[in-house]
Design a protein around this motif. Structure first.
Motif, PDB file in Angstrom:
ATOM      1  N   VAL A  26       0.818  -1.221   0.000  1.00 25.22           N
ATOM      2  CA  VAL A  26       0.000   0.000   0.000  1.00 25.22           C
ATOM      3  C   VAL A  26       0.856   1.278   0.000  1.00 25.22           C
ATOM      4  O   VAL A  26       0.631   2.164  -0.828  1.00 25.22           O
ATOM      5  CB  VAL A  26      -1.027  -0.006   1.157  1.00 25.22           C
ATOM      6  CG1 VAL A  26      -1.720   1.340   1.291  1.00 25.22           C
ATOM      7  CG2 VAL A  26      -2.050  -1.117   0.944  1.00 25.22           C
ATOM      8  N   PRO A  27       1.851   1.419   0.886  1.00 15.58           N
ATOM      9  CA  PRO A  27       2.652   2.656   0.850  1.00 15.58           C
ATOM     10  C   PRO A  27       3.391   2.856  -0.475  1.00 15.58           C
ATOM     11  O   PRO A  27       3.510   3.992  -0.952  1.00 15.58           O
ATOM     12  CB  PRO A  27       3.644   2.488   1.999  1.00 15.58           C
ATOM     13  CG  PRO A  27       3.104   1.399   2.856  1.00 15.58           C
ATOM     14  CD  PRO A  27       2.239   0.549   1.993  1.00 15.58           C
ATOM     15  N   PHE A  28       3.876   1.777  -1.075  1.00 17.54           N
ATOM     16  CA  PHE A  28       4.565   1.896  -2.371  1.00 17.54           C
ATOM     17  C   PHE A  28       3.598   2.384  -3.444  1.00 17.54           C
ATOM     18  O   PHE A  28       3.948   3.213  -4.284  1.00 17.54           O
ATOM     19  CB  PHE A  28       5.192   0.555  -2.779  1.00 17.54           C
ATOM     20  CG  PHE A  28       6.293   0.127  -1.873  1.00 17.54           C
ATOM     21  CD1 PHE A  28       7.542   0.743  -1.919  1.00 17.54           C
ATOM     22  CD2 PHE A  28       6.100  -0.886  -0.949  1.00 17.54           C
ATOM     23  CE1 PHE A  28       8.562   0.361  -1.078  1.00 17.54           C
ATOM     24  CE2 PHE A  28       7.107  -1.277  -0.087  1.00 17.54           C
ATOM     25  CZ  PHE A  28       8.344  -0.650  -0.152  1.00 17.54           C
ATOM     26  N   PHE A  29       2.386   1.869  -3.415  1.00 13.43           N
ATOM     27  CA  PHE A  29       1.355   2.309  -4.345  1.00 13.43           C
ATOM     28  C   PHE A  29       1.105   3.808  -4.196  1.00 13.43           C
ATOM     29  O   PHE A  29       1.079   4.549  -5.185  1.00 13.43           O
ATOM     30  CB  PHE A  29       0.060   1.511  -4.108  1.00 13.43           C
ATOM     31  CG  PHE A  29      -1.154   2.148  -4.698  1.00 13.43           C
ATOM     32  CD1 PHE A  29      -1.347   2.161  -6.070  1.00 13.43           C
ATOM     33  CD2 PHE A  29      -2.101   2.763  -3.885  1.00 13.43           C
ATOM     34  CE1 PHE A  29      -2.465   2.768  -6.624  1.00 13.43           C
ATOM     35  CE2 PHE A  29      -3.219   3.358  -4.427  1.00 13.43           C
ATOM     36  CZ  PHE A  29      -3.401   3.366  -5.798  1.00 13.43           C
ATOM     37  N   VAL A  30       0.940   4.261  -2.956  1.00 16.48           N
ATOM     38  CA  VAL A  30       0.639   5.674  -2.703  1.00 16.48           C
ATOM     39  C   VAL A  30       1.773   6.562  -3.211  1.00 16.48           C
ATOM     40  O   VAL A  30       1.533   7.576  -3.876  1.00 16.48           O
ATOM     41  CB  VAL A  30       0.366   5.910  -1.198  1.00 16.48           C
ATOM     42  CG1 VAL A  30       0.295   7.392  -0.872  1.00 16.48           C
ATOM     43  CG2 VAL A  30      -0.923   5.207  -0.781  1.00 16.48           C
ATOM     44  N   VAL A  31       3.005   6.194  -2.911  1.00 15.33           N
ATOM     45  CA  VAL A  31       4.149   6.995  -3.361  1.00 15.33           C
ATOM     46  C   VAL A  31       4.180   7.082  -4.886  1.00 15.33           C
ATOM     47  O   VAL A  31       4.326   8.169  -5.457  1.00 15.33           O
ATOM     48  CB  VAL A  31       5.478   6.420  -2.813  1.00 15.33           C
ATOM     49  CG1 VAL A  31       6.683   7.052  -3.499  1.00 15.33           C
ATOM     50  CG2 VAL A  31       5.558   6.616  -1.305  1.00 15.33           C
ATOM     51  N   CYS A  32       4.014   5.961  -5.558  1.00 16.66           N
ATOM     52  CA  CYS A  32       4.022   5.959  -7.030  1.00 16.66           C
ATOM     53  C   CYS A  32       2.901   6.832  -7.591  1.00 16.66           C
ATOM     54  O   CYS A  32       3.093   7.537  -8.584  1.00 16.66           O
ATOM     55  CB  CYS A  32       3.880   4.538  -7.572  1.00 16.66           C
ATOM     56  SG  CYS A  32       5.320   3.495  -7.296  1.00 16.66           S
ATOM     57  N   LEU A  33       1.740   6.802  -6.957  1.00 20.61           N
ATOM     58  CA  LEU A  33       0.596   7.549  -7.461  1.00 20.61           C
ATOM     59  C   LEU A  33       0.815   9.057  -7.368  1.00 20.61           C
ATOM     60  O   LEU A  33       0.371   9.809  -8.241  1.00 20.61           O
ATOM     61  CB  LEU A  33      -0.672   7.147  -6.698  1.00 20.61           C
ATOM     62  CG  LEU A  33      -1.993   7.681  -7.239  1.00 20.61           C
ATOM     63  CD1 LEU A  33      -2.177   7.331  -8.721  1.00 20.61           C
ATOM     64  CD2 LEU A  33      -3.149   7.135  -6.421  1.00 20.61           C
TER      65      LEU A  33
END
Length: 190
Positions: A26-33
């Motif tokens: 989840v945190p990796f997704f948020v950063v990429c977004l």
């Protein structure tokens, strides 16, 4: 598999590891977004897709190999809510999804999660078929919103269906919880 055999299943199994992995993504997704550029948007989409696939895979492995645990019954929907919730909030922060959609979906999800925690003393209510449809609709709608391009009418139609099913399954879950509580009271002779 009997109830006693299920209790003997270690919570440290591949299905639960995949659930925890979904939470970790989840945190990796948020950063990429939030990083600028089409490449990062596609990276966010890829992370979301991988995390979403683990939802299907962990459930399939748990059922097929008898790896169903109380931890998995609770952690799996929490991981789903963390992933979809993060996506909805981020899309609303970016101005791509109206806040009311995010609030309605997250309100239902948080309410049902709290209800699950309250009922845990009585029993763990597993996700229903409707809950699986809800999750699939939410994921499909979010994927369309994550694409850097795409037809708005299709995005809205799918997100609208996700909102309707989310609310409907929330109502169903509350009804099941009320019945469970009533059965527990009758069993205790209250």
């Amino acid at each position: 598999m009997s109830r006693d055999e299920r209790r003997a299943v270690s919570p440290w199994n591949i299905a639960n590891v995949l659930t925890v992995l979904r939470l970790a993504l989840v945190p990796f997704f948020v950063v990429c977004l939030f990083l600028p550029g089409t490449g990062w948007r596609l990276a966010a989409l890829a992370v979301f897709a991988v995390a979403s696939f683990t939802d299907h895979l962990d459930g399939e492995l748990a059922r097929r190999y008898g790896l169903i645990t109380d931890f998995g019954k609770i952690a799996d929907p929490i991981a789903d809510k963390a992933l979809t919730g993060a996506a909805l909030v981020c899309l609303s922060v970016l101005g791509e999804l109206p806040w009311w959609v995010t609030i309605v979906i997250l309100g239902r999800e948080l309410g049902i999660t709290l209800l699950r925690l309250v009922l845990i003393k009585l029993a763990v209510i597993p996700a229903s078929y409707g809950g699986k449809v809800k999750t699939a609709l939410q994921i499909a709608a979010i994927v369309l919103y994550l694409l850097p391009w795409g037809p708005d009418a299709l995005r809205w139609t799918l997100m609208g269906a996700a909102v309707v099913v989310t609310v409907g399954t929330g109502i169903d879950y509350v009804i099941r919880a009320i019945r469970l509580r009533g059965m527990a009271r009758r069993t205790r002779g209250e």
